[in-house]
Design a protein around this motif. Sequence first.
Motif, PDB file in Angstrom:
ATOM      1  N   GLU A  28       0.840  -1.208   0.000  1.00 11.73           N
ATOM      2  CA  GLU A  28       0.000   0.000   0.000  1.00 11.73           C
ATOM      3  C   GLU A  28       0.872   1.255   0.000  1.00 11.73           C
ATOM      4  N   LEU A  29       1.813   1.244  -0.923  1.00 12.91           N
ATOM      5  CA  LEU A  29       2.751   2.357  -1.009  1.00 12.91           C
ATOM      6  C   LEU A  29       2.172   3.486  -1.843  1.00 12.91           C
ATOM      7  N   ASP A  30       2.047   4.640  -1.251  1.00 11.08           N
ATOM      8  CA  ASP A  30       1.669   5.852  -1.962  1.00 11.08           C
ATOM      9  C   ASP A  30       2.920   6.386  -2.650  1.00 11.08           C
ATOM     10  N   PRO A  31       2.921   6.465  -3.998  1.00 12.81           N
ATOM     11  CA  PRO A  31       4.140   6.907  -4.690  1.00 12.81           C
ATOM     12  C   PRO A  31       4.646   8.264  -4.230  1.00 12.81           C
ATOM     13  N   ASP A  32       3.764   9.085  -3.702  1.00 11.81           N
ATOM     14  CA  ASP A  32       4.174  10.415  -3.278  1.00 11.81           C
ATOM     15  C   ASP A  32       4.624  10.469  -1.814  1.00 11.81           C
ATOM     16  N   SER A  33       4.589   9.326  -1.123  1.00 13.09           N
ATOM     17  CA  SER A  33       4.942   9.340   0.298  1.00 13.09           C
ATOM     18  C   SER A  33       6.449   9.380   0.518  1.00 13.09           C
ATOM     19  N   LEU A  34       7.224   9.041  -0.513  1.00 12.12           N
ATOM     20  CA  LEU A  34       8.683   9.054  -0.422  1.00 12.12           C
ATOM     21  C   LEU A  34       9.266   9.746  -1.643  1.00 12.12           C
ATOM     22  N   SER A  35      10.409  10.355  -1.467  1.00  9.10           N
ATOM     23  CA  SER A  35      11.146  10.917  -2.589  1.00  9.10           C
ATOM     24  C   SER A  35      11.543   9.804  -3.552  1.00  9.10           C
ATOM     25  N   ASP A  36      11.556  10.122  -4.853  1.00  9.94           N
ATOM     26  CA  ASP A  36      11.959   9.102  -5.821  1.00  9.94           C
ATOM     27  C   ASP A  36      13.392   8.640  -5.591  1.00  9.94           C
ATOM     28  N   TYR A  37      14.262   9.513  -5.059  1.00  5.59           N
ATOM     29  CA  TYR A  37      15.641   9.130  -4.780  1.00  5.59           C
ATOM     30  C   TYR A  37      15.790   8.375  -3.457  1.00  5.59           C
ATOM     31  N   ALA A  38      14.704   8.230  -2.713  1.00  6.15           N
ATOM     32  CA  ALA A  38      14.717   7.429  -1.493  1.00  6.15           C
ATOM     33  C   ALA A  38      14.284   5.997  -1.748  1.00  6.15           C
ATOM     34  N   GLN A  39      14.019   5.648  -3.014  1.00  2.00           N
ATOM     35  CA  GLN A  39      13.524   4.323  -3.375  1.00  2.00           C
ATOM     36  C   GLN A  39      14.450   3.697  -4.416  1.00  2.00           C
ATOM     37  N   GLY A  40      14.933   2.493  -4.117  1.00  6.07           N
ATOM     38  CA  GLY A  40      15.832   1.805  -5.024  1.00  6.07           C
ATOM     39  C   GLY A  40      15.298   0.443  -5.425  1.00  6.07           C
ATOM     40  N   VAL A  41      15.973  -0.187  -6.364  1.00  8.93           N
ATOM     41  CA  VAL A  41      15.575  -1.498  -6.884  1.00  8.93           C
ATOM     42  C   VAL A  41      16.809  -2.393  -6.956  1.00  8.93           C
ATOM     43  N   CYS A  42      16.677  -3.627  -6.499  1.00  8.04           N
ATOM     44  CA  CYS A  42      17.756  -4.608  -6.635  1.00  8.04           C
ATOM     45  C   CYS A  42      17.156  -5.956  -7.000  1.00  8.04           C
ATOM     46  N   THR A  43      17.468  -6.454  -8.176  1.00  4.00           N
ATOM     47  CA  THR A  43      16.917  -7.729  -8.622  1.00  4.00           C
ATOM     48  C   THR A  43      18.030  -8.681  -9.025  1.00  4.00           C
ATOM     49  N   SER A  44      17.637  -9.938  -9.195  1.00  5.51           N
ATOM     50  CA  SER A  44      18.558 -10.955  -9.696  1.00  5.51           C
ATOM     51  C   SER A  44      17.861 -11.783 -10.757  1.00  5.51           C
ATOM     52  N   THR A  45      18.611 -12.133 -11.779  1.00  8.39           N
ATOM     53  CA  THR A  45      18.183 -13.122 -12.760  1.00  8.39           C
ATOM     54  C   THR A  45      19.401 -13.928 -13.151  1.00  8.39           C
ATOM     55  N   ALA A  46      19.244 -15.211 -13.308  1.00  6.73           N
ATOM     56  CA  ALA A  46      20.375 -16.060 -13.670  1.00  6.73           C
ATOM     57  C   ALA A  46      20.458 -16.284 -15.173  1.00  6.73           C
ATOM     58  N   GLN A  47      19.352 -16.016 -15.870  1.00  6.57           N
ATOM     59  CA  GLN A  47      19.278 -16.404 -17.273  1.00  6.57           C
ATOM     60  C   GLN A  47      19.059 -15.236 -18.217  1.00  6.57           C
ATOM     61  N   GLY A  48      18.654 -14.085 -17.701  1.00 11.13           N
ATOM     62  CA  GLY A  48      18.425 -12.950 -18.569  1.00 11.13           C
ATOM     63  C   GLY A  48      17.229 -13.180 -19.482  1.00 11.13           C
ATOM     64  N   GLY A  49      17.137 -12.398 -20.536  1.00 10.56           N
ATOM     65  CA  GLY A  49      16.003 -12.508 -21.454  1.00 10.56           C
ATOM     66  C   GLY A  49      16.241 -13.553 -22.525  1.00 10.56           C
ATOM     67  N   PHE A  50      16.288 -14.818 -22.116  1.00  9.92           N
ATOM     68  CA  PHE A  50      16.617 -15.907 -23.037  1.00  9.92           C
ATOM     69  C   PHE A  50      15.670 -15.955 -24.235  1.00  9.92           C
ATOM     70  N   GLU A  51      14.382 -16.017 -23.970  1.00  6.69           N
ATOM     71  CA  GLU A  51      13.420 -16.222 -25.055  1.00  6.69           C
ATOM     72  C   GLU A  51      13.453 -15.058 -26.041  1.00  6.69           C
ATOM     73  N   PHE A  52      13.528 -13.841 -25.526  1.00  2.00           N
ATOM     74  CA  PHE A  52      13.556 -12.651 -26.387  1.00  2.00           C
ATOM     75  C   PHE A  52      14.786 -12.665 -27.291  1.00  2.00           C
ATOM     76  N   THR A  53      15.949 -12.850 -26.692  1.00  2.10           N
ATOM     77  CA  THR A  53      17.179 -12.738 -27.473  1.00  2.10           C
ATOM     78  C   THR A  53      17.334 -13.862 -28.479  1.00  2.10           C
ATOM     79  N   HIS A  54      16.850 -15.037 -28.152  1.00  2.00           N
ATOM     80  CA  HIS A  54      16.987 -16.137 -29.103  1.00  2.00           C
ATOM     81  C   HIS A  54      16.007 -15.994 -30.263  1.00  2.00           C
ATOM     82  N   ARG A  55      14.868 -15.378 -29.994  1.00  2.00           N
ATOM     83  CA  ARG A  55      13.948 -15.053 -31.089  1.00  2.00           C
ATOM     84  C   ARG A  55      14.600 -14.054 -32.049  1.00  2.00           C
ATOM     85  N   GLU A  56      15.297 -13.054 -31.492  1.00  2.00           N
ATOM     86  CA  GLU A  56      15.965 -12.065 -32.338  1.00  2.00           C
ATOM     87  C   GLU A  56      17.158 -12.671 -33.068  1.00  2.00           C
ATOM     88  N   PHE A  57      17.847 -13.616 -32.433  1.00  2.00           N
ATOM     89  CA  PHE A  57      18.938 -14.315 -33.116  1.00  2.00           C
ATOM     90  C   PHE A  57      18.420 -15.053 -34.354  1.00  2.00           C
TER      91      PHE A  57
END
Length: 425
Positions: free
Chosen positions: A107-136
């Motif tokens: 229930e996060l109100d986007p305006d309740s925090l500064s945009d620079y007070a919010q970060g993102v950290c994700t992990s993926t082991a395989q990346g965009g496999f299906e997308f890139t192989h279609r383009e290949f």
Amino acid sequence: MSTPATLSTPATGSAATTATAATVVTGLAVLAPNGFGTEAFWAATLAGRHGIGELTRLDTTGLRTRLAGEIRDFDATALLPGRLLPQTDVSSRYALVAAEQALADAELDPDSLSDYAQGVCTSTAQGGFEFTHREFRKLWKQGPEFVSVYESFAWFYAVNTGQISIRHKMRGPSAALVGEQAGGLDALGHARRGIRQGTALMLSGGVDSAFDPWGWAAQLSGGRTSPVSDPTRAFLPFDRDASGHLPGEGGAMLVIEDAGSAARRGAPRVLGELAGYAATFDPRPGSGRPPGLRRAAELAIADAGLLPSDIDVVFADAAGSPAADRAEAEAITAVFGPHGVPVTAPKSLFGRLAAGGGPVDTALALLSIRDGVVPATAHTTHVPQEYGLDLVRGEARPLRVRAALVLARGHRGFNAALVVTAPGR
């Protein structure tokens, strides 16, 4: 022990915290083969309903493994803006949907925090496999002028962090980590570090999917997947008949906040605290030195300010092969003693999710804390006595959980451990 990618920015405008401030989870979302959405997934997992079946996205005739944990009936057009569809792989679409659901759960109100007070950290082991192989395929069959301009980033391991941060205007410190199955816990550990360094909120987790022909071949190439054709007997963690794992797709995203900042913005609930984290790396084969999983567990427990006797349940990595299961059992019993703590591996219901596995197990740990019940290790029936494990089997076990240890091991030596505790423990 994981490798941070780009996308780092200074913590301008973030709330001041101390190195010992509580890092709490205020929202989460799970997308998994046996349940789309947190509560559907939780209900299915407690009931022992699996999401394993024959893979439908390619012809698996003659291949070693034909079963997988596949998310079915996912309609990206109904869940995401049309402008995002041409530029995203299926794994990024899962990540974007899970991120949106986790933020809604908090229930996060986007305006309740500064945009620079919010970060993102994700992990993926395989990346965009299906997308890139279609383009290949377009490159090889039609020529370079037919390759999508979005190929320049849709394949990249940092793309989920980038897409999420752009969509939700989260301009604070951000990163992407790669550590195979351990990477998702590494992402959560890194997000916790970000909170302790002054960022008010981090959106963190892991998601993976690689069910195109090339991605499937890559997952089978190591010979660690199960050849068994029965969905209830193919992936048997810690069982005497274990024959390997089944790959799955999906993952989880968590909203992680400084406890003080969460209170100030009026967060409606705190699901638990990320109390301890550690990562280690196995020594080279033949060195004579022990694997690093035990040390990761001990360091994470110590980092939480706890003793092994304080841990109520372990969510195991559960590779599903005899040698790897035996090594993990030895690490667990070395820390807790034989039959010293309940151990569970619900991933037998949905497969190993690569970078998504650790965050999903973390979500399960938090839900176990919330509801006082631990899901079972489905399908496993005969645990070798020498493993010395109190494995939760058959049915979910009622248990008051105040602290849980989550373990993950990545291919070629990554180890990660995370301790989650009840709110205000």
